[in-house]
Design a protein around this motif. Sequence first.
Motif, mmCIF file in Angstrom:
data_model
loop_
_atom_site.group_PDB
_atom_site.id
_atom_site.type_symbol
_atom_site.label_atom_id
_atom_site.label_comp_id
_atom_site.label_asym_id
_atom_site.label_seq_id
_atom_site.Cartn_x
_atom_site.Cartn_y
_atom_site.Cartn_z
ATOM 1 N N SER A 1 0.805 -1.214 0.000
ATOM 2 C CA SER A 1 0.000 0.000 0.000
ATOM 3 C C SER A 1 0.841 1.268 0.000
ATOM 4 O O SER A 1 0.311 2.340 -0.253
ATOM 5 N N SER A 2 2.133 1.147 0.285
ATOM 6 C CA SER A 2 3.001 2.335 0.287
ATOM 7 C C SER A 2 4.405 1.953 -0.159
ATOM 8 O O SER A 2 4.818 0.809 -0.023
ATOM 9 N N ILE A 26 7.386 9.084 1.344
ATOM 10 C CA ILE A 26 6.567 7.877 1.404
ATOM 11 C C ILE A 26 5.296 8.148 0.611
ATOM 12 O O ILE A 26 4.589 9.126 0.867
ATOM 13 N N THR A 28 1.673 6.666 -0.589
ATOM 14 C CA THR A 28 0.639 5.682 -0.284
ATOM 15 C C THR A 28 -0.341 5.619 -1.444
ATOM 16 O O THR A 28 -0.744 6.650 -1.990
ATOM 17 N N ALA A 33 -4.903 5.226 2.061
ATOM 18 C CA ALA A 33 -4.349 6.115 3.095
ATOM 19 C C ALA A 33 -5.404 6.571 4.095
ATOM 20 O O ALA A 33 -6.585 6.714 3.768
ATOM 21 N N ARG A 38 -0.940 8.451 6.107
ATOM 22 C CA ARG A 38 -0.308 7.179 6.480
ATOM 23 C C ARG A 38 -1.087 6.008 5.901
ATOM 24 O O ARG A 38 -2.306 6.069 5.793
ATOM 25 N N PRO A 39 -0.419 4.910 5.551
ATOM 26 C CA PRO A 39 -1.134 3.757 5.008
ATOM 27 C C PRO A 39 -2.118 3.184 6.039
ATOM 28 O O PRO A 39 -1.770 3.009 7.205
#
Length: 184
Positions: A1-2, A26, A28, A33, A38-39
């Motif tokens: 996913s990332s 980073i 995603t 996300a 963030r994932p």
Amino acid sequence: SSIVWPYHSHVDAPADTNSGLIGAIIITGKGMARPDGRPADVDREFVTLFTVTDENMSWYLDENIAAYADPSAVDVESDEFVESNLMHGINGFVYANMPGLDMKIGERVRWYAIALGTEVDLHTPHWHGNVGVWDGHRIDTIDLMPATTRIIDMVPDDPGTWMFHCHVNDHIAAGMTAIYRIAE
């Protein structure tokens, strides 16, 4: 996913990277996300940069000599001085001084491993006590070449304080080590 993408300044790449002008982006995937980016399928993320920083090439060399040594006693051409400025680190930390590698049993942890540098920057990050998954394989060691990345997913199942280091012998001896902690 990332995924992770290393970036650094290209004004004078050797001087810039050896001065610490390095980072990670980073990325995603769409729909993967949380609102903060963030994932969604990961509880904790760690970015680790394995590199031998050559502080002899740093923009800060003269400033550091002036601040931390007697400039009249420093011979920047001596083999001993040159060797003493090769820092074998993870995120710039040496000899297990890197903070923040803390997690809990059962968390979904994603490690983004990055390497930069020269021909000596052939690294083999190794986790004691737990295994991760990379490219569908359960592993406790991966290989990194300069300017490469690896994404490792881990669900820690063995609590304790564990060593995390490059498995190249002279890199271990020179301080390319860290500690990670798993709480119950």
